[in-house]
Design a protein around this motif. Sequence first.
Motif, PDB file in Angstrom:
ATOM      1  N   ILE A  58       0.969  -1.114   0.101  1.00 24.17           N
ATOM      2  CA  ILE A  58      -0.086   0.036   0.070  1.00 24.17           C
ATOM      3  C   ILE A  58       0.884   1.231  -0.027  1.00 24.17           C
ATOM      4  N   PRO A  59       0.627   2.242  -0.893  1.00 24.31           N
ATOM      5  CA  PRO A  59       1.365   3.516  -0.807  1.00 24.31           C
ATOM      6  C   PRO A  59       0.632   4.571  -0.249  1.00 24.31           C
ATOM      7  N   TYR A  60       1.156   4.712   1.385  1.00 26.10           N
ATOM      8  CA  TYR A  60       0.555   5.550   2.424  1.00 26.10           C
ATOM      9  C   TYR A  60       0.712   7.079   1.806  1.00 26.10           C
ATOM     10  N   ALA A  61       1.794   7.422   1.335  1.00 28.87           N
ATOM     11  CA  ALA A  61       2.112   8.517   0.961  1.00 28.87           C
ATOM     12  C   ALA A  61       3.207   8.589   0.180  1.00 28.87           C
ATOM     13  N   PRO A  62       3.612  10.070  -0.634  1.00 28.82           N
ATOM     14  CA  PRO A  62       4.809   9.786  -1.546  1.00 28.82           C
ATOM     15  C   PRO A  62       6.008   9.229  -0.808  1.00 28.82           C
ATOM     16  N   ARG A  63       6.550   8.352  -1.579  1.00 26.21           N
ATOM     17  CA  ARG A  63       7.837   7.564  -1.207  1.00 26.21           C
ATOM     18  C   ARG A  63       7.652   7.086   0.332  1.00 26.21           C
ATOM     19  N   PHE A  64       6.500   6.619   0.666  1.00 20.83           N
ATOM     20  CA  PHE A  64       6.154   5.888   1.826  1.00 20.83           C
ATOM     21  C   PHE A  64       5.556   4.522   1.604  1.00 20.83           C
ATOM     22  N   GLN A  65       6.340   3.785   1.048  1.00 21.04           N
ATOM     23  CA  GLN A  65       5.475   2.263   0.581  1.00 21.04           C
ATOM     24  C   GLN A  65       6.829   1.359   0.693  1.00 21.04           C
ATOM     25  N   ILE A  66       6.394   0.107   1.314  1.00 17.25           N
ATOM     26  CA  ILE A  66       7.451  -0.741   1.651  1.00 17.25           C
ATOM     27  C   ILE A  66       7.964  -1.435   0.219  1.00 17.25           C
ATOM     28  N   VAL A  67       6.859  -1.911  -0.439  1.00 22.04           N
ATOM     29  CA  VAL A  67       7.102  -2.542  -1.851  1.00 22.04           C
ATOM     30  C   VAL A  67       6.392  -1.639  -2.872  1.00 22.04           C
ATOM     31  N   ASP A  68       7.273  -1.348  -3.958  1.00 16.00           N
ATOM     32  CA  ASP A  68       6.667  -0.549  -5.096  1.00 16.00           C
ATOM     33  C   ASP A  68       6.843  -1.318  -6.273  1.00 16.00           C
ATOM     34  N   THR A  69       5.971  -2.036  -7.124  1.00 14.30           N
ATOM     35  CA  THR A  69       6.126  -2.996  -8.037  1.00 14.30           C
ATOM     36  C   THR A  69       5.332  -2.547  -9.140  1.00 14.30           C
ATOM     37  N   GLN A  70       5.455  -3.022 -10.353  1.00 17.23           N
ATOM     38  CA  GLN A  70       4.605  -2.591 -11.586  1.00 17.23           C
ATOM     39  C   GLN A  70       3.466  -3.458 -11.477  1.00 17.23           C
ATOM     40  N   ILE A  71       3.356  -4.601 -10.890  1.00 18.51           N
ATOM     41  CA  ILE A  71       2.323  -5.369 -10.871  1.00 18.51           C
ATOM     42  C   ILE A  71       1.593  -5.576  -9.336  1.00 18.51           C
ATOM     43  N   GLY A  72       1.662  -4.487  -8.920  1.00 19.39           N
ATOM     44  CA  GLY A  72       1.057  -4.475  -7.356  1.00 19.39           C
ATOM     45  C   GLY A  72      -0.271  -5.041  -7.264  1.00 19.39           C
ATOM     46  N   ILE A  73      -1.032  -4.543  -8.125  1.00 25.12           N
ATOM     47  CA  ILE A  73      -2.480  -4.979  -8.178  1.00 25.12           C
ATOM     48  C   ILE A  73      -2.866  -6.542  -8.100  1.00 25.12           C
ATOM     49  N   ILE A  74      -1.994  -7.149  -9.074  1.00 24.95           N
ATOM     50  CA  ILE A  74      -1.794  -8.647  -9.028  1.00 24.95           C
ATOM     51  C   ILE A  74      -1.273  -9.165  -7.910  1.00 24.95           C
ATOM     52  N   LEU A  75      -0.233  -8.658  -7.108  1.00 24.04           N
ATOM     53  CA  LEU A  75       0.134  -9.362  -6.277  1.00 24.04           C
ATOM     54  C   LEU A  75      -0.592  -9.225  -4.764  1.00 24.04           C
TER      55      LEU A  75
END
Length: 302
Positions: A58-75
Amino acid sequence: QCRIGPMRVGWHGVLQPIADALKLLSKEDLIPPKGDTFLFSLAPSLCVLATVLGLSFIPYAPRFQIVDTQIGIILITAITSFGVLGILLGGWSSNNKWSMIGAMRAGAQIVSYELSATLAVLVIVIFSQSMSLTQIVLSQQNGWWIWRAHGVGFLAFIIFIIASIAELNRTPFDLTEGESELAAGFHTEYSGLRFSFFFLSEFVNMVVAASLTTTMFLGGWMPFHIGDLETFNSFMNLIPPVIWFVIKVAGIIFFYMWIRWSFPRLRIDQLMLLEWKFLLPIGFANLVAASVIASQNWYWYP
């Protein structure tokens, strides 16, 4: 439903959740003598693992996300759906007929409503043109998808809210643990720490579902703006992004609780009828409409 809860621990009972947690930790942890000991012990951990892993995307704020991936919805969809295995294992390994019925209901309910939730998610993927949760938030700089997608976004929001309540096993869809029918459902035989794991996973799952709803439909950490009202918009920009995210998530969780207080539990046949004869056809039609709108640029696009 307006009855007063426990008021003795802390001011007006504000410390009651801590007292309940300490009570569960001190309870005796029992295992059914005729159950499967290994699977019985493993099931609560699977539920907690699936929900906690969902928080990392989950992106909680700009640059505040543990894992940022291009397939985040699928994962995140795959990982959160993994939690139903813990419920199925817990019900089956208990060697209890009530637990087994509750586990089978959970499997049918979560798998069924996952279809409608996925169709609603695909609408947002079409408009944002990305499966990255961060990119989905950034695509809403000029307006949230709940209203900017010309009707199909709002309908996808309604479908996703209903499907997420069903996947969370919250009232009026709490048939997996219906105490009036199944004693306590899939966790009838659980006690102590393992029992608290199931409850922990349910409430963390509420946060994950509310966070996903906020990210996809309500602009994530984006502030609330109204057209060209520069003074109002400037004031909204003063509120930190993480505060905006928390406010939106809290509003969605309040709505979940409001639904719980307001509606009685459905029957199992009504539950499946709602999904297969109403939500799923509407979801498919909404997805087709979203595809047409997006392909023809018939919506407000920056």
